[in-house]
Structures are given as structure tokens and as C-alpha cells.
Design an enzyme around this catalytic site. Structure first.
Site, short mmCIF file in Angstrom:
data_model
loop_
_atom_site.label_atom_id
_atom_site.label_comp_id
_atom_site.label_asym_id
_atom_site.label_seq_id
_atom_site.Cartn_x
_atom_site.Cartn_y
_atom_site.Cartn_z
N HIS A 38 0.82 -1.20 -0.01
CA HIS A 38 -0.15 0.04 0.02
C HIS A 38 0.85 1.31 0.00
CE1 HIS A 38 1.14 -0.74 3.93
NE2 HIS A 38 -0.04 -1.50 4.20
N MET A 39 0.48 2.24 -0.84
CA MET A 39 1.14 3.56 -0.80
C MET A 39 1.13 4.33 0.55
SD MET A 39 2.57 3.11 -3.62
CE MET A 39 3.44 4.69 -3.84
N CYS A 43 2.07 4.06 8.17
CA CYS A 43 1.50 5.31 8.78
C CYS A 43 0.19 5.77 8.46
CB CYS A 43 2.67 6.34 8.45
SG CYS A 43 2.26 8.21 9.04
N GLY A 180 0.49 -3.25 27.28
CA GLY A 180 1.46 -2.41 27.04
C GLY A 180 0.93 -0.98 26.67
N GLY A 270 5.20 -3.37 21.12
CA GLY A 270 6.45 -3.00 20.22
C GLY A 270 6.37 -3.40 18.88
N ASP A 310 11.37 2.96 10.20
CA ASP A 310 11.32 2.07 11.27
C ASP A 310 12.29 0.72 11.19
OD1 ASP A 310 9.09 3.62 12.28
OD2 ASP A 310 7.61 1.95 12.01
N HIS A 443 -2.61 35.95 22.54
CA HIS A 443 -3.79 35.94 23.86
C HIS A 443 -5.05 36.05 23.17
CE1 HIS A 443 -5.43 36.04 27.64
NE2 HIS A 443 -6.37 36.83 27.27
C1 LIG Z 1 -1.17 2.12 15.24
C2 LIG Z 1 -0.22 3.12 15.06
C3 LIG Z 1 -0.09 4.30 15.28
C4 LIG Z 1 0.95 5.14 15.06
N1 LIG Z 1 0.63 6.22 15.27
C5 LIG Z 1 1.86 7.40 15.02
C6 LIG Z 1 1.68 8.57 15.18
O1 LIG Z 1 0.80 9.00 15.45
N2 LIG Z 1 2.72 9.49 14.98
C7 LIG Z 1 3.98 8.83 14.35
O2 LIG Z 1 4.59 9.57 14.12
N3 LIG Z 1 4.02 7.59 14.26
C8 LIG Z 1 3.11 6.81 14.47
N4 LIG Z 1 3.02 5.41 14.29
C9 LIG Z 1 4.65 4.82 13.77
C10 LIG Z 1 4.56 5.32 12.31
O3 LIG Z 1 3.52 4.37 11.46
C11 LIG Z 1 5.91 4.46 11.73
O4 LIG Z 1 6.83 5.14 12.53
C12 LIG Z 1 6.13 4.94 10.31
O5 LIG Z 1 5.16 4.36 9.49
C13 LIG Z 1 7.41 4.28 9.95
O6 LIG Z 1 7.51 4.87 8.41
P1 LIG Z 1 8.51 3.87 7.60
O7 LIG Z 1 8.39 4.57 6.12
O8 LIG Z 1 9.71 3.57 7.84
O9 LIG Z 1 7.72 2.31 7.28
P2 LIG Z 1 6.18 1.96 7.07
O10 LIG Z 1 5.15 3.24 7.25
O11 LIG Z 1 6.09 0.69 7.77
O12 LIG Z 1 6.27 1.41 5.47
C14 LIG Z 1 6.89 0.44 5.00
C15 LIG Z 1 6.51 -0.14 3.84
O13 LIG Z 1 7.54 -0.84 3.09
C16 LIG Z 1 6.46 -1.88 2.42
N5 LIG Z 1 7.62 -3.05 2.29
C17 LIG Z 1 8.26 -3.81 3.51
N6 LIG Z 1 8.89 -4.72 3.03
C18 LIG Z 1 8.96 -4.64 1.54
C19 LIG Z 1 9.50 -5.38 0.51
N7 LIG Z 1 10.19 -6.37 0.76
N8 LIG Z 1 9.38 -5.04 -0.59
C20 LIG Z 1 8.34 -4.00 -1.11
N9 LIG Z 1 7.84 -3.29 -0.09
C21 LIG Z 1 8.06 -3.67 1.10
C22 LIG Z 1 5.50 -2.09 3.41
O14 LIG Z 1 4.70 -2.67 2.69
C23 LIG Z 1 5.34 -0.53 3.65
O15 LIG Z 1 4.13 -0.07 2.95
C24 LIG Z 1 2.15 4.47 14.48
C25 LIG Z 1 2.12 3.17 14.13
C26 LIG Z 1 1.21 2.43 14.34
C27 LIG Z 1 1.24 0.86 14.23
#
Ligand SMILES: Cc1cc2nc3c(=O)[nH]c(=O)nc-3n(C[C@H](O)[C@H](O)[C@H](O)COP(=O)(O)OP(=O)(O)OC[C@H]3O[C@@H](n4cnc5c(N)ncnc54)[C@H](O)[C@@H]3O)c2cc1C
Length: 464
Positions: A38-39, A43, A180, A270, A310, A443
Site C-alpha cells: 500500500h502506498m 503510517c 503495553g 512494540g 522503522d 492571547h
Molecule cells: C497504530 C499505530 C499508530 C501510530 N501512530 C503514529 C503517530 O501518531 N505518529 C507517528 O509519528 N508515528 C506513528 N506510528 C508509527 C509510524 O506508523 C511509523 O513510524 C512509520 O510508518 C514508519 O515509516 P516507514 O516509512 O519507516 O515504514 P512503514 O510506514 O512501515 O512503510 C514501510 C513500507 O514498506 C513496504 N515493504 C516492506 N517490505 C517490503 C518489501 N520487501 N518490498 C516492497 N515493499 C516492502 C510495506 O508494505 C510498507 O508499505 C504509529 C504506528 C502504529 C502501528
């Protein structure tokens, strides 16, 4: 094949990956992005955004119950959980489509499929139509993370949920256990508790929201308990006995094991990085507890391989992922960006009341050997907070006594997730108490409390 060769290939289209791709394209790089699902990543689809949409519903629901306080009438207040979820999914879909549009606008090649790294500079993508081989001098790995599952406490989607299930719940919990008390656990606890679920939070550490300043954790605990949430700290869920319509949790607390029944459980213990099966070890990348070890510039030690968001070191937040995305794109394009400083990345929890912070807690500042000055200001001393009917909360600031540097800021209360940015900018500009005290805050605003907290640290507070 020359047409499959790029300046930069990004793997994963979450807030780390898609932002890296856009910045790279802005800098004139020929960019491809690979995404398997998913695009917008977790997040936009299963994290930050859909949770905030759900929490907005529970906030409005809560306010409707308070209508009388505001001279308003609201009768027959209720909710339709399916409609709440539908709205949240709609918001996620809208934003995910927006990312697809941004890829097109920036002329970024999108390849939908699962990527692996067969060799340095090579990306192999399994798509619906077969395998595509891509190559690039620079590869940005942004594969994100998923929910961590503890042995015996694994989600089943029926009675025991991860955040994904909790966002599309099969039923409304009557009696809910949240395992948690980090940001994710507390946000779901707040949402379901507000909608009427009898909610218990179990936390293994000695306080909830353990990364926050201890005073804020204590304030939050008191506030949640006032909302009838049950909180057990220094407690551990050891076992879940699953039956058709209930789960019996064995909770170890004070050396004894208590058994409690729930109809639903959310495990929020976590995350685990999506770093296995990619071929990283073969390339020579170092992985610790699933996260790829990188330096301050997200370099993995493997030539041309950067790891952001992440999939690497914390804090595991969307804005940190995006900022790293910009930084690596600039590095790849030959720029000289600053490294991302973890201490200047704010953390926000969108529970009720909200929690937000940046920089060092009071305890961390003391541990680092700083002699400190601490300021506090309560929401009850602020005109706007009272006018809004939101007099519960506080803002705490921590300064280096020697230099006046703002070391940290910690807030709980209405809209603090919007306020914290003021201190983030302050820290970025290496501000001291001097500038903060001289700044004129409008204010009536909640932001005046940010000023007053600074004044309090220097015994100049006005409104308390
Ligand atoms: C319930 C929840 C609430 C959250 N709320 C917040 C918030 O309020 N504020 C905040 O800052 N953070 C929040 N976070 C954390 C935040 O979602 C993550 O820190 C953020 O999405 C990390 O971004 P990323 O680009 O590293 O990875 P992700 O958003 O995880 O994106 C990674 C992408 O890589 C794709 N991918 C993985 N492996 C492969 C592969 N081998 N080939 C092709 N594609 C692949 C996945 O499908 C995914 O789309 C929350 C997380 C959760 C679970």
C-alpha cells in the site's frame, strides 16, 4: 537493462520511502520506488492516520456527552462502530491515493511487488507479472516494521488483536485488556474506553507511557483512572487462555498471578522491523534485534545502501522516517545535510488528554549531569483552556541552569500535540530561556502556557 537502471531505488512507500523518493526527484535524480502492499505504508494505512480518525470520533463522542456544560443539548447520544471504522478507512484511502498521485506528479517510477536485494546495487521485485530486475547506485531501504508478538500472546484476529485488528474490530469490546502502555497501546485504550469499553491496561514498567517524563506519566495515569480506566503497572501478562467468547489473562503482579476475564485483548508490545528475507546479511549489513544498524546519516556500512525509518534505529515515528528520507536523498544527490538528532524529535500520543514531548526528561537531564531549572504551568491557569472547558493538563520545561539551553519540554492536555512544535523549533534554533521569555505569545491561546512554563523555571511566572 538500461531502462531498469535508476539513480536511486527506494524500497517501501511509507512516510520514509515516499518522502525520500519525492526529495530525490526534486533534486533531479531518476527514482524508482518499490512497494508490496500500500502506498503510504503503515503510517497512512494502519498507523498514524486511521488511529487519529478513530480518536477524533471518540473525542467528538466525549464532547457530545459534555454538551450541557456548553449550554447545548444533545440527546440520544450513541455511536455506530462500523461507521466510525468506515470513516477511518476512508481517510486512510484518501491519503494513500494522494501518495500515488504525488509519485506520478514527481515522475517517480512505481513498481508494485516484493523486493529483495540479490547483490550490491541490485533490486529484484516479484510482481504479479513475474520478476523485475532493477539496478541503482543507491538503494534506500524503508521497509518499516510490524507488530511484535510475544509467545503465547499472539493475535488471532478474533479475541486477541494487534493494532491492525483493533482498527477494523470484529466487535466492540465490552471488557478490554490492552497489553503495553506505549503510545499505540494508550491510544487504543483511550479510544475504546471513551466509547464505553471497560478497559484495563497492563504495563511491565513502573509507569505508563514509560518514555515520557515521570510527572507526565503520573498525571496521565490519574486522568485515565478518573475516566474509569484500570491501570496495572509492574505487571506482566504471562498467559492468555482463549475460549469462544472470552479470554482469561494470567497477570503477574506483586509476585502473584491474578486471573481476569476479558472479551477482547489488544497486544501493543512494540514492533519488529521488516528486514528478514531481503538478503541484507549476505550484503554485509549488521542487524540487531531486527533493526539494521546505521550511522547518523542512515548509512548501513554497505556501499550505496541506506536504511531509514522503522527499519533502523528509533525513535520509530513517521516524522523521523520522513526526515531521514529527505536527508538520504540529499546525501545521494551530493548535498551536505545535517544528521537527524533523535533528541530533537517530538513524540506525540493522541489519547485524551493528549501527551507530547521533545528532548530530555527531568530524570534524563539529571542523569547526564546537568544542573537544571524546571518550570511548570497548569492548564487551570490559562484563559483559553478554561474557555475551551479543557482545564486539565500541564506544561513542564527543563533548562540547563548554566547555559539556559532548553533541554526538554513535556506536556499533557488539550491540543498539546499541536503545541509541541513551538519547542521543537526552539530546540532547532538552540534557543535559551532569554529568547523564549522575550517572545510575545498571542492571547488568548494555549500557547501562552508554553511561555508561562519558561517564566516559572526562572521564578517569573505571572498567572499562578
Ligand atoms: C497504530 C499505530 C499508530 C501510530 N501512530 C503514529 C503517530 O501518531 N505518529 C507517528 O509519528 N508515528 C506513528 N506510528 C508509527 C509510524 O506508523 C511509523 O513510524 C512509520 O510508518 C514508519 O515509516 P516507514 O516509512 O519507516 O515504514 P512503514 O510506514 O512501515 O512503510 C514501510 C513500507 O514498506 C513496504 N515493504 C516492506 N517490505 C517490503 C518489501 N520487501 N518490498 C516492497 N515493499 C516492502 C510495506 O508494505 C510498507 O508499505 C504509529 C504506528 C502504529 C502501528
Amino acid at each position: 537493462m538500461a531502462s531498469n537502471s535508476y539513480d536511486m531505488i527506494v524500497i517501501g512507500a511509507g512516510p520514509g520511502g515516499y518522502v525520500a523518493a519525492i526529495r530525490g526527484a526534486q533534486l533531479g535524480l531518476n527514482v524508482a520506488i518499490v512497494e508490496r502492499e500500500h502506498m503510504g505504508g503503515i503510517c497512512l494505512n494502519w498507523g498514524c492516520i486511521p488511529t487519529k480518525a478513530m480518536l477524533r470520533s471518540s473525542e467528538v463522542f466525549h464532547l457530545m456527552h459534555r454538551a450541557k456544560e456548553f449550554g447545548l443539548k444533545a440527546e440520544g447520544i450513541g455511536y455506530d462502530l462500523d461507521a466510525v471504522v468506515k470513516r477511518s478507512r476512508g481517510v486512510a484511502k484518501q491519503l494513500s491515493s494522494g501518495v500515488a498521485h504525488l509519485m506520478k506528479k514527481n515522475k517517480i517510477t512505481v513498481v508494485m511487488g516484493e523486493a529483495t536485494l540479490p547483490a550490491k546495487g541490485k533490486v529484484s521485485v516479484k510482481t504479479d507479472k513475474g520478476t523485475e530486475e532493477l539496478s541503482a547506485k543507491n538503494i534506500v531501504l524503508a521497509t518499516g516494521a510490524r507488530a511484535r508478538e510475544l509467545p503465547g500472546l499472539e493475535a488471532d484476529g478474533e479475541r486477541v488483536w494487534t493494532y491492525k485488528h483493533a482498527l477494523v474490530p470484529p466487535h466492540m469490546p465490552k471488557k478490554l485488556l490492552v497489553i503495553g502502555s506505549g503510545a499505540i497501546g494508550i491510544e487504543f485504550a483511550s479510544f475504546y474506553n471513551t466509547l464505553g469499553a471497560d478497559t484495563t491496561v497492563v504495563e511491565v514498567m513502573d509507569r505508563i507511557l514509560p518514555v515520557e517524563d515521570a510527572e507526565i506519566s503520573a498525571f496521565a495515569k490519574k486522568s485515565f483512572e478518573k475516566q474509569k480506566m484500570k491501570i496495572k503497572v509492574k505487571a506482566m501478562v504471562k498467559q492468555l487462555d482463549r475460549a469462544k467468547d472470552k479470554v482469561t489473562a494470567h497477570i503477574k503482579i506483586d509476585g502473584k498471578v491474578e486471573k481476569h476475564e476479558f472479551d477482547s485483548v489488544i497486544s501493543a508490545v512494540g514492533i519488529v522491523a521488516n528486514t528478514e528475507g531481503l538478503g541484507l546479511e549476505k550484503l554485509g549489513a549488521k542487524i540487531e534485534k531486527s533493526f539494521v544498524v546505521t550511522d547518523a546519516f542512515c548509512r548501513s556500512g554497505v556501499e550505496g545502501l541506506y536504511v531509514i525509518g522503522d527499519a533502523t534505529n528509533g525513535p520509530w515515528l513517521a516524522h523521523k522516517a520522513s526526515h531521514e528520507g529527505v536527508m538520504v536523498a540529499e546525501l545521494i544527490a551530493g548535498g551536505h545535510p545535517h544528521a537527524v538528532e533523535p533528541d530533537s524529535i517530538a513524540g506525540c500520543t493522541y489519547c485524551h488528554p493528549q501527551v507530547a514531548s521533545v528532548g530530555l526528561t527531568e530524570a534524563q537531564a539529571k542523569d547526564k549531569g546537568y544542573k537544571i531549572k524546571v518550570g511548570r504551568f497548569p492548564f487551570i491557569g490559562n484563559g483559553k483552556a478554561i474557555a475551551m472547558g479543557e482545564a486539565e493538563g500541564m506544561i513542564k520545561t527543563v533548562f540547563d541552569d548554566k547555559t539556559g539551553e532548553l533541554l526538554g519540554a513535556h506536556m499533557i492536555g488539550a491540543e498539546v500535540t499541536e503545541l509541541i512544535q513551538g519547542y521543537v523549533v526552539g530546540r532547532q534554533l538552540e534557543t535559551t530561556e532569554e529568547e523564549l521569555m522575550h517572545a510575545v505569545f498571542p492571547h488568548p491561546t494555549l500557547s501562552e502556557m508554553m511561555h508561562e512554563s519558561v517564566l516559572d523555571a526562572y521564578d517569573r511566572v505571572i498567572h499562578i
